[in-house]
Design an enzyme around this catalytic site. Structure first.
Site, short mmCIF file in Angstrom:
data_model
loop_
_atom_site.label_atom_id
_atom_site.label_comp_id
_atom_site.label_asym_id
_atom_site.label_seq_id
_atom_site.Cartn_x
_atom_site.Cartn_y
_atom_site.Cartn_z
N ARG A 120 -10.57 26.97 -18.16
CA ARG A 120 -9.19 26.55 -17.84
C ARG A 120 -8.66 27.19 -16.56
O ARG A 120 -7.47 27.35 -16.38
CB ARG A 120 -8.24 26.83 -19.01
N LYS A 142 -5.84 20.69 -2.68
CA LYS A 142 -6.36 19.44 -3.25
C LYS A 142 -7.84 19.63 -3.55
O LYS A 142 -8.62 19.92 -2.64
CB LYS A 142 -6.18 18.28 -2.28
N GLU A 184 -8.47 14.75 12.66
CA GLU A 184 -7.41 15.38 11.85
C GLU A 184 -6.53 16.29 12.71
O GLU A 184 -5.33 16.39 12.47
CB GLU A 184 -8.01 16.17 10.68
N LYS A 219 0.16 22.49 8.24
CA LYS A 219 -0.12 22.06 6.87
C LYS A 219 0.63 22.95 5.87
O LYS A 219 1.23 22.47 4.91
CB LYS A 219 -1.63 22.07 6.59
N ASN A 237 -0.77 12.05 5.64
CA ASN A 237 -1.62 10.86 5.53
C ASN A 237 -1.50 9.95 6.75
O ASN A 237 -1.91 8.79 6.70
CB ASN A 237 -1.26 10.07 4.26
N HIS A 244 -8.28 4.43 5.42
CA HIS A 244 -8.99 4.36 4.14
C HIS A 244 -9.54 2.96 3.89
O HIS A 244 -10.62 2.80 3.30
CB HIS A 244 -8.06 4.74 2.99
N HIS A 256 -14.99 9.62 7.70
CA HIS A 256 -13.56 9.79 7.45
C HIS A 256 -12.79 9.96 8.77
O HIS A 256 -11.77 9.30 8.99
CB HIS A 256 -13.33 11.00 6.54
N1 GLY Z 1 -5.44 15.90 3.29
C1 GLY Z 1 -4.08 15.69 3.09
C2 GLY Z 1 -3.49 16.66 2.13
O1 GLY Z 1 -4.06 17.70 1.86
O2 GLY Z 1 -2.43 16.39 1.62
#
Ligand code: GLY
Length: 349
Positions: A120, A142, A184, A219, A237, A244, A256
Site C-alpha cells: 500500500r 504521475k 517538452e 512544473k 498538456n 496524442h 511522444h
Molecule cells: N506530463 C504532464 C503532467 O505531469 O501533468
C-alpha cells in the site's frame, strides 16, 4: 548543483548537477536514512549506469536488489508491473524500504506505480536518464502503466521522496531521444516563460542544467496548486491533445516528443487564424521546433485525427479542455465543445 524544492506529497527536492549519480548514495541517505533499496531499471540503462549507481549506494552502506526489464514502452504494462511487485515481495522488501527508479519515463512511471501499490505504498526515488523524464515525468507524481485500451490508463498520483538528475547521463541519449525531450522544454516556454526560447536558441551550446532546473520550477509551480489535475495542471498538456491523436494513429511509432511538436504547431496555426496569437510567434515556434529536428505537420487526415481524439482520456463528455497560446510565454485553458475542437484541428493542419 541546483535544487528545486517541490512542495507536494510531503515535499521533496529535485537535485540537478553533473556527476550526481556518483553521489546518489549520500543524497538518498540524507533523505531516507538506512533502508534496503530495490533499483528498477531497463536493460539499456542497466548496461550504462546500474553499476555506478549501485557502487554509490553501497558506499553509503545500502543493501540493494535490482530488477531489470526490457527497454521500451511495450514493457509498461500490467505484466511487468506484477513482475516488479512479485520481485519486491520475493526479496522481502518491507514498508520502510524503498524503490529507486533509474531510467526514462517508462522506468519512472512503472517503478513509481509499483512503489505506490506495494504494501500500500513504499517510498521511492527518481533518477531520470532522459531529458523528457528529467523535465517532465520524474517530477509531479504521475505514475502508471498502459492498458490494451490506451496509454497511462492505470496509475496513481504518487510523489517521489527525492529526484536526482545528473545531466551527464543525457550524453548517451541518441539525437532523436534528446530532441524528444526538447519538445517538452519548448512546451514550458510557450506556457510560462518565453526566456526558454532563448535558452534553446543554439542547440550546440545548451546550458542543460539551467534548462532542466527552469522546466522543473515551472512544473513545480503548477503542480503545487493542482496535484491531481483538476484544473491548472492541464496547462502542462499544451500540444498534447492533437499530439496524442497523432501518436495513437501511428500506433505509437511517432515518438511522444515528435507528436507533441506536431500538436503544438497545429494549435498555434489554428490560434493564428482565430487571432489568439500572431503569425510571427507561430513561425518563431515552428522554427525552434525544426531546429531540434522535430516535425510540425502530420499527413493523417482530419477525420481520423478527430476520431482518435475522441478516445482521449482527457475528454469530458462533449468538451475537451485545450491549452491555447496567447502572448509569448503565456497560455490559457480553453474549454471547447467538440465541434469547436474539430474546427481548430482542421484549421491547424
Ligand atoms: N506530463 C504532464 C503532467 O505531469 O501533468
Amino acid at each position: 548543483m541546483k535544487i528545486v524544492d517541490v512542495g507536494v506529497g510531503g515535499g521533496y527536492n529535485v537535485v540537478i548537477g553533473r556527476g550526481l549519480i556518483d553521489k546518489a548514495g549520500e543524497l538518498v541517505h540524507g533523505v531516507l536514512g538506512d533502508r534496503r533499496l530495490a533499483v528498477i531499471t531497463d536493460d539499456k540503462v542497466d548496461a550504462l549506469y546500474s553499476d555506478r549507481l549501485i557502487r554509490s549506494l553501497e558506499s553509503a552502506r545500502y543493501e540493494t536488489v535490482k530488477f531489470v526489464f526490457k527497454n521500451g514502452e511495450a514493457s509498461k504494462n500490467a505484466r511487468t508491473f506484477i513482475d516488479i511487485l512479485e520481485f519486491l515481495a520475493k526479496n522481502h522488501l518491507c514498508r520502510n524500504d524503498a524503490v529507486i527508479a533509474l531510467g526514462g519515463g517508462v522506468a519512472g512511471d512503472i517503478a513509481g506505480f509499483a512503489a505506490s501499490a506495494y504494501l500500500r505504498g513504499i517510498d521511492f526515488v527518481q533518477i531520470p536518464t532522459t531529458l523528457l523524464a528529467a523535465v517532465d515525468s520524474s517530477v509531479g507524481g504521475k505514475t502508471g502503466i498502459d492498458l490494451e485500451a490506451g496509454k497511462n490508463l492505470a496509475g496513481a498520483f504518487y510523489q517521489p521522496k527525492l529526484v536526482i538528475c545528473d545531466p551527464e547521463l543525457l550524453k548517451t541519449l541518441d539525437h532523436g531521444a534528446f530532441c524528444d525531450g526538447c519538445a517538452e522544454v519548448i512546451k514550458y516556454g510557450v506556457i510560462k516563460d518565453e526566456k526558454i526560447f532563448n535558452m534553446l536558441n543554439d542547440p550546440e551550446n545548451l546550458d542543460i542544467e539551467s534548462i532542466i532546473a527552469r522546466c522543473v520550477e515551472i512544473k513545480r509551480d503548477v503542480v503545487v496548486f493542482d496535484e491531481k489535475e483538476q484544473g491548472l495542471r492541464q496547462i502542462l498538456n499544451f500540444g498534447h491533445t492533437f499530439g496524442h491523436a497523432v501518436e495513437k494513429l501511428s500506433n505509437y511509432k511517432v515518438s511522444h516528443g515528435s507528436a507533441v511538436a506536431i500538436g503544438m504547431a497545429m494549435i498555434m496555426r489554428a490560434c493564428v487564424l482565430d487571432g489568439k496569437c500572431t503569425s510571427g510567434y507561430a513561425n518563431k515556434l515552428e522554427e525552434l521546433i525544426k531546429k531540434y529536428d522535430l516535425p510540425t505537420r502530420t499527413d493523417y487526415p482530419a477525420e481520423k485525427l478527430y476520431e482518435a481524439l475522441l478516445s482521449d482520456k482527457k475528454r469530458k463528455g462533449d468538451h475537451i479542455t485545450l491549452v491555447v497560446p496567447g502572448k509569448e510565454g503565456e497560455a490559457c485553458l480553453y474549454k471547447a465543445e467538440l465541434d469547436e475542437v474539430k474546427r481548430l484541428l482542421i484549421a491547424g493542419l
